[in-house]
Scaffold this motif. Structure first.
Motif, PDB file in Angstrom:
ATOM      1  N   HIS A  80       0.822  -1.221   0.000  1.00  0.00           N
ATOM      2  CA  HIS A  80       0.000   0.000   0.000  1.00  0.00           C
ATOM      3  C   HIS A  80       0.857   1.274   0.000  1.00  0.00           C
ATOM      4  CE1 HIS A  80      -3.529   2.466   0.888  1.00  0.00           C
ATOM      5  NE2 HIS A  80      -2.751   3.104   1.738  1.00  0.00           N
ATOM      6  N   HIS A  81       1.798   1.342   0.927  1.00  0.00           N
ATOM      7  CA  HIS A  81       2.620   2.559   0.983  1.00  0.00           C
ATOM      8  C   HIS A  81       3.507   2.689  -0.250  1.00  0.00           C
ATOM      9  CE1 HIS A  81       1.961   2.871   5.604  1.00  0.00           C
ATOM     10  NE2 HIS A  81       0.936   3.291   4.902  1.00  0.00           N
ATOM     11  N   ALA A  82       3.884   1.537  -0.838  1.00  0.00           N
ATOM     12  CA  ALA A  82       4.680   1.595  -2.064  1.00  0.00           C
ATOM     13  C   ALA A  82       3.858   2.184  -3.217  1.00  0.00           C
ATOM     14  CB  ALA A  82       5.182   0.210  -2.433  1.00  0.00           C
ATOM     15  N   LYS A  83       2.578   1.833  -3.272  1.00  0.00           N
ATOM     16  CA  LYS A  83       1.715   2.411  -4.315  1.00  0.00           C
ATOM     17  C   LYS A  83       1.615   3.921  -4.128  1.00  0.00           C
ATOM     18  CE  LYS A  83      -1.261  -1.665  -4.967  1.00  0.00           C
ATOM     19  NZ  LYS A  83      -2.558  -2.262  -4.571  1.00  0.00           N
ATOM     20  N   GLU A  84       1.535   4.348  -2.885  1.00  0.00           N
ATOM     21  CA  GLU A  84       1.445   5.795  -2.635  1.00  0.00           C
ATOM     22  C   GLU A  84       2.771   6.497  -2.923  1.00  0.00           C
ATOM     23  OE1 GLU A  84      -2.054   5.698   0.790  1.00  0.00           O
ATOM     24  OE2 GLU A  84       0.030   5.924   1.432  1.00  0.00           O
ATOM     25  N   GLU A  85       3.847   5.989  -2.294  1.00  0.00           N
ATOM     26  CA  GLU A  85       5.138   6.693  -2.389  1.00  0.00           C
ATOM     27  C   GLU A  85       5.748   6.608  -3.773  1.00  0.00           C
ATOM     28  OE1 GLU A  85       7.719   5.217   0.669  1.00  0.00           O
ATOM     29  OE2 GLU A  85       6.422   5.977   2.270  1.00  0.00           O
ATOM     30  N   GLU A 110       4.804  10.564   7.987  1.00  0.00           N
ATOM     31  CA  GLU A 110       4.012   9.628   8.792  1.00  0.00           C
ATOM     32  C   GLU A 110       4.290   8.172   8.410  1.00  0.00           C
ATOM     33  OE1 GLU A 110       0.458  12.751   9.957  1.00  0.00           O
ATOM     34  OE2 GLU A 110      -0.010  11.168   8.507  1.00  0.00           O
ATOM     35  N   HIS A 111       4.531   7.913   7.123  1.00  0.00           N
ATOM     36  CA  HIS A 111       4.919   6.543   6.734  1.00  0.00           C
ATOM     37  C   HIS A 111       6.210   6.155   7.464  1.00  0.00           C
ATOM     38  CE1 HIS A 111       2.687   6.489   2.565  1.00  0.00           C
ATOM     39  NE2 HIS A 111       1.870   6.584   3.595  1.00  0.00           N
ATOM     40  N   GLY A 112       7.162   7.096   7.535  1.00  0.00           N
ATOM     41  CA  GLY A 112       8.441   6.834   8.208  1.00  0.00           C
ATOM     42  C   GLY A 112       8.232   6.540   9.685  1.00  0.00           C
ATOM     43  N   GLN A 159      -5.337   8.220  12.045  1.00  0.00           N
ATOM     44  CA  GLN A 159      -5.517   9.612  11.609  1.00  0.00           C
ATOM     45  C   GLN A 159      -4.898   9.842  10.219  1.00  0.00           C
ATOM     46  OE1 GLN A 159      -3.043  12.175  11.493  1.00  0.00           O
ATOM     47  NE2 GLN A 159      -1.370  10.875  12.201  1.00  0.00           N
ATOM     48  N   HIS A 160      -3.824   9.097   9.916  1.00  0.00           N
ATOM     49  CA  HIS A 160      -3.190   9.193   8.593  1.00  0.00           C
ATOM     50  C   HIS A 160      -4.187   8.766   7.496  1.00  0.00           C
ATOM     51  CE1 HIS A 160       0.177   8.754   5.715  1.00  0.00           C
ATOM     52  NE2 HIS A 160      -0.430   7.650   5.308  1.00  0.00           N
ATOM     53  N   ILE A 161      -4.839   7.646   7.738  1.00  0.00           N
ATOM     54  CA  ILE A 161      -5.807   7.113   6.778  1.00  0.00           C
ATOM     55  C   ILE A 161      -6.985   8.076   6.614  1.00  0.00           C
ATOM     56  CG2 ILE A 161      -7.604   5.296   6.598  1.00  0.00           C
ATOM     57  CD1 ILE A 161      -5.363   3.292   7.461  1.00  0.00           C
ATOM     58  N   LYS A 174      -6.912  11.317   6.930  1.00  0.00           N
ATOM     59  CA  LYS A 174      -6.467  12.466   6.112  1.00  0.00           C
ATOM     60  C   LYS A 174      -6.366  12.088   4.632  1.00  0.00           C
ATOM     61  CE  LYS A 174      -2.963  13.430   8.927  1.00  0.00           C
ATOM     62  NZ  LYS A 174      -1.826  14.010   9.648  1.00  0.00           N
ATOM     63  N   GLU A 175      -5.862  10.866   4.363  1.00  0.00           N
ATOM     64  CA  GLU A 175      -5.764  10.460   2.957  1.00  0.00           C
ATOM     65  C   GLU A 175      -7.152  10.309   2.333  1.00  0.00           C
ATOM     66  OE1 GLU A 175      -1.430   8.268   2.805  1.00  0.00           O
ATOM     67  OE2 GLU A 175      -3.199   7.005   2.981  1.00  0.00           O
ATOM     68  N   ASP A 176      -8.038   9.615   3.049  1.00  0.00           N
ATOM     69  CA  ASP A 176      -9.379   9.377   2.496  1.00  0.00           C
ATOM     70  C   ASP A 176     -10.154  10.684   2.281  1.00  0.00           C
ATOM     71  OD1 ASP A 176      -9.187   6.620   2.301  1.00  0.00           O
ATOM     72  OD2 ASP A 176     -10.120   6.225   4.242  1.00  0.00           O
TER      73      ASP A 176
HETATM   74 FE   FE2 Z   1      -0.221   6.759   3.352  1.00  0.00          FE
END
Ligand code: FE2
Ligand code: FE2
Length: 184
Positions: A54-59, A84-86, A126-128, A130-132
């Motif tokens: 998932h994070h790879a698709k985003e980053e 936040e991923h870090g 909270q990260h999810i 904000k993304e959604d």
């Molecule tokens: Fe993310």
């Protein structure tokens, strides 16, 4: 499926595993034993499904396309998401690092795992959100149909090469099993 819809769908699975981790953390904190194999399964799910896939698709894919569409990386929402991923990766490393101690019955390691699991859950929830609610709608509005199509194809490649055929299903079965063993 629209690329951001696919990512939002993955968020739901990640949130389910976060609930499992919360139950595991609660049991560990009250001094109860939790099967270390289950802790390993939850960490593996987060590492592969959430982080490597998932994070790879985003980053690697979504964020660079958003930058091309004029969304700034620094001092903007993308930079916050990357930070936040870090932070999430550090929590996951702490969870993984505590498991050998838990296997030996070390109560301090159980505390370390519980604290990192709860920290990860709070951060990612909270990260999810904000993304959604902020970042993905921004992507939907800014990315051209051609960009969205190429993202969709690239996401399918990540599934094949990073996660592997059949492995995705395996992860969903693991998630369902742990949800039954660790209800709210
Ligand atoms: Fe993310
Ligand atoms: Fe995400």
């Amino acid at each position: 499926m629209k690329p951001t819809a696919e990512l939002s769908h993955e968020h739901q699975a990640i949130l389910k595993m976060i609930r499992v981790l919360g139950t595991m953390a609660g049991r560990l904190e009250s001094g109860k034993a939790v099967d270390p194999g289950d802790l390993e399964g939850a960490v593996e799910f987060i590492r592969v499904f959430a982080d490597r896939c998932h994070h790879a698709k985003e980053e690697g894919l979504l964020f660079p396309e958003m930058e091309k569409a004029g969304v700034p990386r620094d001092r903007g929402p993308i930079g916050v998401m990357l930070a936040e991923h870090g932070e999430g990766r550090r929590n996951v490393a702490a969870m993984a690092g505590a498991i050998p101690g838990i296997r030996k019955g070390d109560g301090r390691a159980a505390g370390v795992f519980a604290a990192a699991a709860k920290g990860y859950g709070e951060l990612l929830t909270q990260h999810i959100f904000k993304e959604d609610h902020i970042l993905y709608p921004m992507a939907d509005a800014r990315l051209s149909p051609a960009q969205q199509d190429s993202l969709e194809a690239a996401f399918a490649d990540v599934e094949r090469t990073v996660v592997g055929e059949g492995r995705h299903e395996e992860f969903h079965r693991l998630l369902e099993r742990l949800e039954r063993s660790y209800p709210d």
